[in-house]
Design a protein around this motif. Structure first.
Motif, PDB file in Angstrom:
ATOM      1  N   TYR A   5       0.859  -1.175   0.000  1.00 51.49           N
ATOM      2  CA  TYR A   5       0.000   0.000   0.000  1.00 51.49           C
ATOM      3  C   TYR A   5       0.898   1.228   0.000  1.00 51.49           C
ATOM      4  O   TYR A   5       1.567   1.508   0.987  1.00 51.49           O
ATOM      5  N   ARG A   6       0.929   1.895  -1.128  1.00 49.75           N
ATOM      6  CA  ARG A   6       1.829   3.033  -1.335  1.00 49.75           C
ATOM      7  C   ARG A   6       3.276   2.615  -1.050  1.00 49.75           C
ATOM      8  O   ARG A   6       3.806   1.735  -1.696  1.00 49.75           O
ATOM      9  N   LEU A   7       3.901   3.185  -0.036  1.00 46.24           N
ATOM     10  CA  LEU A   7       5.304   2.885   0.236  1.00 46.24           C
ATOM     11  C   LEU A   7       5.487   1.715   1.200  1.00 46.24           C
ATOM     12  O   LEU A   7       6.591   1.208   1.381  1.00 46.24           O
ATOM     13  N   PHE A   8       4.395   1.229   1.799  1.00 51.99           N
ATOM     14  CA  PHE A   8       4.508   0.211   2.838  1.00 51.99           C
ATOM     15  C   PHE A   8       4.189  -1.181   2.287  1.00 51.99           C
ATOM     16  O   PHE A   8       3.311  -1.341   1.441  1.00 51.99           O
ATOM     17  N   ILE A   9       4.901  -2.170   2.825  1.00 48.49           N
ATOM     18  CA  ILE A   9       4.690  -3.557   2.448  1.00 48.49           C
ATOM     19  C   ILE A   9       4.426  -4.376   3.714  1.00 48.49           C
ATOM     20  O   ILE A   9       5.182  -4.297   4.682  1.00 48.49           O
ATOM     21  N   PHE A  10       3.343  -5.157   3.689  1.00 51.34           N
ATOM     22  CA  PHE A  10       3.009  -6.104   4.749  1.00 51.34           C
ATOM     23  C   PHE A  10       3.304  -7.502   4.209  1.00 51.34           C
ATOM     24  O   PHE A  10       2.901  -7.830   3.088  1.00 51.34           O
ATOM     25  N   GLN A  11       3.945  -8.325   5.008  1.00 55.38           N
ATOM     26  CA  GLN A  11       4.439  -9.599   4.497  1.00 55.38           C
ATOM     27  C   GLN A  11       4.275 -10.699   5.534  1.00 55.38           C
ATOM     28  O   GLN A  11       4.441 -10.462   6.727  1.00 55.38           O
ATOM     29  N   ALA A  12       3.959 -11.922   5.065  1.00 53.81           N
ATOM     30  CA  ALA A  12       3.838 -13.080   5.953  1.00 53.81           C
ATOM     31  C   ALA A  12       4.333 -14.315   5.231  1.00 53.81           C
ATOM     32  O   ALA A  12       4.085 -14.492   4.034  1.00 53.81           O
ATOM     33  N   GLY A  13       5.044 -15.190   5.975  1.00 56.38           N
ATOM     34  CA  GLY A  13       5.535 -16.441   5.401  1.00 56.38           C
ATOM     35  C   GLY A  13       7.044 -16.533   5.411  1.00 56.38           C
ATOM     36  O   GLY A  13       7.731 -15.806   6.125  1.00 56.38           O
ATOM     37  N   ARG A  14       7.573 -17.447   4.590  1.00 54.84           N
ATOM     38  CA  ARG A  14       9.022 -17.603   4.408  1.00 54.84           C
ATOM     39  C   ARG A  14       9.429 -16.952   3.088  1.00 54.84           C
ATOM     40  O   ARG A  14       8.841 -17.249   2.048  1.00 54.84           O
ATOM     41  N   LEU A  15      10.439 -16.097   3.146  1.00 57.80           N
ATOM     42  CA  LEU A  15      10.864 -15.381   1.938  1.00 57.80           C
ATOM     43  C   LEU A  15      12.330 -14.999   2.040  1.00 57.80           C
ATOM     44  O   LEU A  15      12.757 -14.372   3.018  1.00 57.80           O
ATOM     45  N   CYS A  16      13.131 -15.388   1.039  1.00 50.19           N
ATOM     46  CA  CYS A  16      14.522 -14.939   0.958  1.00 50.19           C
ATOM     47  C   CYS A  16      14.524 -13.450   0.643  1.00 50.19           C
ATOM     48  O   CYS A  16      13.774 -12.998  -0.237  1.00 50.19           O
ATOM     49  N   LYS A  17      15.365 -12.701   1.331  1.00 52.07           N
ATOM     50  CA  LYS A  17      15.322 -11.260   1.142  1.00 52.07           C
ATOM     51  C   LYS A  17      16.677 -10.639   1.414  1.00 52.07           C
ATOM     52  O   LYS A  17      17.562 -11.245   2.023  1.00 52.07           O
ATOM     53  N   GLY A  18      16.830  -9.412   0.949  1.00 51.29           N
ATOM     54  CA  GLY A  18      18.001  -8.608   1.251  1.00 51.29           C
ATOM     55  C   GLY A  18      17.525  -7.231   1.677  1.00 51.29           C
ATOM     56  O   GLY A  18      16.332  -6.922   1.606  1.00 51.29           O
ATOM     57  N   PHE A  19      18.459  -6.404   2.097  1.00 57.38           N
ATOM     58  CA  PHE A  19      18.091  -5.077   2.581  1.00 57.38           C
ATOM     59  C   PHE A  19      18.662  -3.968   1.710  1.00 57.38           C
ATOM     60  O   PHE A  19      18.691  -2.813   2.089  1.00 57.38           O
ATOM     61  N   ASN A  20      19.157  -4.348   0.510  1.00 60.39           N
ATOM     62  CA  ASN A  20      19.563  -3.392  -0.524  1.00 60.39           C
ATOM     63  C   ASN A  20      20.763  -2.529  -0.137  1.00 60.39           C
ATOM     64  O   ASN A  20      21.068  -1.581  -0.838  1.00 60.39           O
TER      65      ASN A  20
END
Length: 232
Positions: free
Chosen positions: A53-68
């Protein structure tokens, strides 16, 4: 006795990404790992849902990620959050990117996030939880050189210890607030946590310089670990 060991790795997955031109959108994905070896194993490396939603992201589960703020192609990624490990199940909210602050002609921008996760139970302490938050400040705006500084704070907390003298660790809202602010534990916490900080705290400082000269782009970044309340 000699034994023949072999290992064949295969993966299959599907990911639906966010649309760039939508303020509200959903994304989801899954990735299944199938390992043929003497210890055959099949498991979901990723299984998640996301709402933007606009600039915000809500997330649930398992996900590979980085912080840029690091180059994942150079190594396993972030100094503490390794890309080699299976992601933990989590719920989180964070900004998708930096957003500009109305100060000094947009010279300053920030990004951040908050995460709650659950460790698997093959630990010395069962049902352990993870607290993670991060915050970055970037200075430079439209200038060709930008400087960004951030901090990541991780904490393992709650759960049931294999040591019968400790047993179940506190896991209420009051304990969670102590974890967030790295405050000393209460009377129900182990003695060391009462003297120092509730839970097991780790983190890292992150400094990055971006240089964009149109024909040449360079990134320099430095990360440093702190452990427990003294470093924080």
């Amino acid at each position: 006795l000699e034994r023949d060991y072999f290992n064949v790795y295969s993966a299959i997955g599907y990911h639906k990404k966010f649309s760039k031109d939508k303020n509200f959108d959903i994304a989801y994905g899954a990735k299944l790992i199938n390992r043929f070896s003497n210890d055959y194993h099949i498991y979901p490396e990723e299984l998640y849902g996301r709402i933007k939603y606009r600039l915000f992201i809500f997330q649930a589960g398992r996900l590979c990620k980085g912080f840029n703020n690091e180059d994942n192609k150079l190594s396993s990624g972030n100094l503490l959050w390794s890309g080699n490990a299976i992601p933990l199940p989590e719920i989180s909210i964070f900004t998708s990117d930096y957003f500009k602050l109305p100060l000094r002609n947009n010279m300053f921008s920030i990004k951040g996030g908050l995460q709650h996760g659950w460790f698997d139970n093959n630990q010395f302490i069962k049902k352990t939880r993870l607290h993670h938050k991060f915050l970055y400040l970037k200075i430079g705006g439209e200038y060709p050189v930008n400087l960004a500084f951030g901090i990541h704070h991780y904490a393992q907390w709650a759960g049931i210890s294999s040591d019968t003298l400790i047993g179940k660790l506190p896991d209420n809202l009051k304990k969670y607030m102590k974890i967030v602010f790295a405050a000393p534990g209460g009377k129900q916490s182990p003695k060391l946590e009462q003297l120092n900080a509730a839970g097991n705290h780790l983190g890292n400082y992150d400094l990055k310089i971006n240089v964009d000269l149109k024909s040449v782009k360079m990134d320099y970044y430095w990360q440093s670990i702190f452990e427990d309340k003294s470093g924080l």
